[in-house]
Scaffold this motif. Structure first.
Motif, PDB file in Angstrom:
ATOM      1  N   VAL A  16       0.896  -1.178  -0.026  1.00  0.00           N
ATOM      2  CA  VAL A  16       0.018   0.013   0.134  1.00  0.00           C
ATOM      3  C   VAL A  16       0.971   1.320   0.005  1.00  0.00           C
ATOM      4  CG1 VAL A  16      -1.771   1.325   1.260  1.00  0.00           C
ATOM      5  CG2 VAL A  16      -1.666  -1.204   1.209  1.00  0.00           C
ATOM      6  N   PRO A  17       0.803   2.066  -1.032  1.00  0.00           N
ATOM      7  CA  PRO A  17       1.823   3.392  -1.095  1.00  0.00           C
ATOM      8  C   PRO A  17       2.054   4.011   0.292  1.00  0.00           C
ATOM      9  CG  PRO A  17       0.112   3.277  -2.814  1.00  0.00           C
ATOM     10  CD  PRO A  17      -0.163   2.108  -1.990  1.00  0.00           C
ATOM     11  N   ALA A  18       1.174   4.259   0.887  1.00  0.00           N
ATOM     12  CA  ALA A  18       1.370   5.115   2.345  1.00  0.00           C
ATOM     13  C   ALA A  18       2.305   4.327   3.273  1.00  0.00           C
ATOM     14  CB  ALA A  18       0.223   5.340   2.979  1.00  0.00           C
ATOM     15  N   VAL A  19       1.840   3.070   3.234  1.00  0.00           N
ATOM     16  CA  VAL A  19       2.812   1.901   4.145  1.00  0.00           C
ATOM     17  C   VAL A  19       4.122   1.731   3.434  1.00  0.00           C
ATOM     18  CG1 VAL A  19       2.866  -0.326   5.286  1.00  0.00           C
ATOM     19  CG2 VAL A  19       0.678   0.741   4.841  1.00  0.00           C
ATOM     20  N   HIS A  20       4.097   1.410   2.388  1.00  0.00           N
ATOM     21  CA  HIS A  20       5.766   1.502   1.811  1.00  0.00           C
ATOM     22  C   HIS A  20       6.522   2.494   1.880  1.00  0.00           C
ATOM     23  CE1 HIS A  20       8.630   1.685  -1.487  1.00  0.00           C
ATOM     24  NE2 HIS A  20       8.595   0.313  -1.121  1.00  0.00           N
ATOM     25  N   ASP A  21       5.983   3.924   1.508  1.00  0.00           N
ATOM     26  CA  ASP A  21       6.609   5.017   1.801  1.00  0.00           C
ATOM     27  C   ASP A  21       7.084   5.068   3.048  1.00  0.00           C
ATOM     28  OD1 ASP A  21       6.769   5.389  -0.936  1.00  0.00           O
ATOM     29  OD2 ASP A  21       5.041   6.760  -0.886  1.00  0.00           O
ATOM     30  N   TYR A  22       6.145   4.922   4.111  1.00  0.00           N
ATOM     31  CA  TYR A  22       6.557   5.259   5.589  1.00  0.00           C
ATOM     32  C   TYR A  22       7.778   4.191   5.973  1.00  0.00           C
ATOM     33  CZ  TYR A  22       6.021   5.294  10.577  1.00  0.00           C
ATOM     34  OH  TYR A  22       6.242   5.557  11.854  1.00  0.00           O
ATOM     35  N   VAL A  23       7.725   2.789   5.620  1.00  0.00           N
ATOM     36  CA  VAL A  23       8.589   1.663   5.941  1.00  0.00           C
ATOM     37  C   VAL A  23       9.766   2.285   5.358  1.00  0.00           C
ATOM     38  CG1 VAL A  23       9.208  -0.563   5.761  1.00  0.00           C
ATOM     39  CG2 VAL A  23       6.792  -0.042   6.179  1.00  0.00           C
ATOM     40  N   MET A  24       9.907   2.809   4.268  1.00  0.00           N
ATOM     41  CA  MET A  24      11.047   2.873   3.558  1.00  0.00           C
ATOM     42  C   MET A  24      11.802   4.164   4.242  1.00  0.00           C
ATOM     43  SD  MET A  24      11.711   0.696   1.137  1.00  0.00           S
ATOM     44  CE  MET A  24      12.963   1.704  -0.094  1.00  0.00           C
ATOM     45  N   LEU A  25      11.188   4.961   4.709  1.00  0.00           N
ATOM     46  CA  LEU A  25      11.647   6.191   5.377  1.00  0.00           C
ATOM     47  C   LEU A  25      12.012   6.039   7.155  1.00  0.00           C
ATOM     48  CD1 LEU A  25       9.605   8.920   3.778  1.00  0.00           C
ATOM     49  CD2 LEU A  25      11.823   8.316   3.311  1.00  0.00           C
ATOM     50  N   HIS A  26      11.850   5.165   7.528  1.00  0.00           N
ATOM     51  CA  HIS A  26      12.017   4.652   8.813  1.00  0.00           C
ATOM     52  C   HIS A  26      13.024   3.434   8.957  1.00  0.00           C
ATOM     53  CE1 HIS A  26       8.612   7.454   9.007  1.00  0.00           C
ATOM     54  NE2 HIS A  26       9.216   7.865  10.157  1.00  0.00           N
ATOM     55  N   PHE A  27      14.125   3.511   9.256  1.00  0.00           N
ATOM     56  CA  PHE A  27      15.169   2.433   9.382  1.00  0.00           C
ATOM     57  C   PHE A  27      14.718   1.449  10.334  1.00  0.00           C
ATOM     58  CE2 PHE A  27      18.976   0.471  10.694  1.00  0.00           C
ATOM     59  CZ  PHE A  27      19.258  -0.052   9.345  1.00  0.00           C
ATOM     60  N   VAL A  28      14.327   1.612  11.391  1.00  0.00           N
ATOM     61  CA  VAL A  28      14.143   0.637  12.641  1.00  0.00           C
ATOM     62  C   VAL A  28      12.950  -0.276  11.937  1.00  0.00           C
ATOM     63  CG1 VAL A  28      13.559   0.028  14.964  1.00  0.00           C
ATOM     64  CG2 VAL A  28      15.192   1.603  14.322  1.00  0.00           C
TER      65      VAL A  28
END
Length: 302
Positions: free
Chosen positions: A137-149
């Motif tokens: 899901v775009p919002a989830v993917h971008d959030y995960v990619m921007l938060h290393f942990v």
């Protein structure tokens, strides 16, 4: 052509992750070799199992720490290739590569035995495919990619659940594996469950992921795999499209198609293998059922 000459050896090959993979692989050979006598149920490990394990570790390294991992931050196509390698191809290789006697020793630990209910086929199939679909899901993917942990935790969870998803098909422990017909149905269900996520990616009307389209978001995400200041990337390049040999929409579509193709290829191969051996067993059982009758007739004639 992909612009990798602008990045360092450390960026492309992740030496620390490479060392971790070497340590794990070395530990595997120590356990199945010198230390195997310490297990209650020691046994041998076939050459094919060793090849499966090493191949799985090499592919996992390339997908999560090597050049494919780095390229997955530049092109969505390589992102989906890394996902397919990590969660569709590597798990069965690892499961098959670990000998049965070692699996039995692992599952003797009472805490793991109590978690046996988590290995129900319906639960494992739904869990992995739900997490995989949610991640894209775009919002989830971008959030995960921007938060290393969060990124690392989510990828570890995906690896664990992908192993769980493959377990009902490949479990070497008696009682943990489905029967042949159930296996074929299980594989079919897995193919269906992942289809909506791939279809969303392939047939979307526009590029969905800011990580691959917005230069500022891309530079921030690149900060986790680029040893220098990610702001330098914006000064040198025009975002991820500088490296992309396809336009963003084509890149997204090719990535979705690649994921679905690899998944169908692996599942189709497993399905064909299971069907072939199921037919052979059924034929052999039929022949065995006829033997007493034939023998009885021959005895009476005699």
């Amino acid at each position: 052509m992909l612009g990798l000459e602008y990045f360092s050896f450390s960026d492309l090959w992740s030496p620390w992750f490479l060392m971790l993979m070497i340590v794990i692989t070395s530990a595997y050979f120590v356990v199945i070799g010198p230390l195997r006598t310490r297990f209650a149920e020691e046994g041998t490990t076939r050459l094919g199992q060793k090849i499966c394990f090493v191949t799985g570790m090499v592919l996992f390294y390339l997908a999560q720490g090597g050049p494919i991992s780095f390229l997955s931050h530049l092109m969505f196509t390589f992102h989906m290739l890394a996902m397919a390698l990590s969660y569709i191809i590597v798990p069965p290789l690892i499961i098959l590569g670990i000998p049965t006697w070692l699996w039995r020793s692992v599952f003797r630990y009472r805490p793991l035995h109590k978690l046996k209910f988590l290995m129900h086929p319906i639960f494992t199939a739904v869990l992995f495919n739900a997490l995989f679909s949610l991640y894209h899901v775009p919002a989830v993917h971008d959030y995960v990619m921007l938060h290393f942990v969060v990124h690392r935790i989510y990828y570890v969870v995906l690896l664990i659940t992908s192993m769980m998803m493959w377990w009902p098909i490949l479990s070497p422990i008696p009682g943990g594996k489905l029967q042949d017909v159930s296996k074929m149905a299980y594989i079919f269900v897995n193919s269906v469950l992942i289809t909506p996520a791939c279809a969303l990616i392939i047939f979307a009307g526009e590029p969905m992921y800011a990580t691959y389209n917005d230069p500022n978001v891309w530079a921030q995400a690149m900060g986790y795999c680029f040893s220098g200041d990610p702001k330098v990337l914006l000064d040198l390049f025009d975002g991820p499209t500088f490296f992309n040999i396809l336009d963003p929409m084509q890149d997204q579509q090719v990535g979705g198609i690649m994921m679905k193709f690899i998944q169908e290829l692996v599942n189709g191969s497993a399905l064909a293998y299971i069907f072939y051996h199921w037919v052979r067993r059924e034929s052999r059982d039929d022949d065995m059922d006829e033997l007493p009758i034939m023998g009885s007739e021959n005895w009476n004639k005699a």
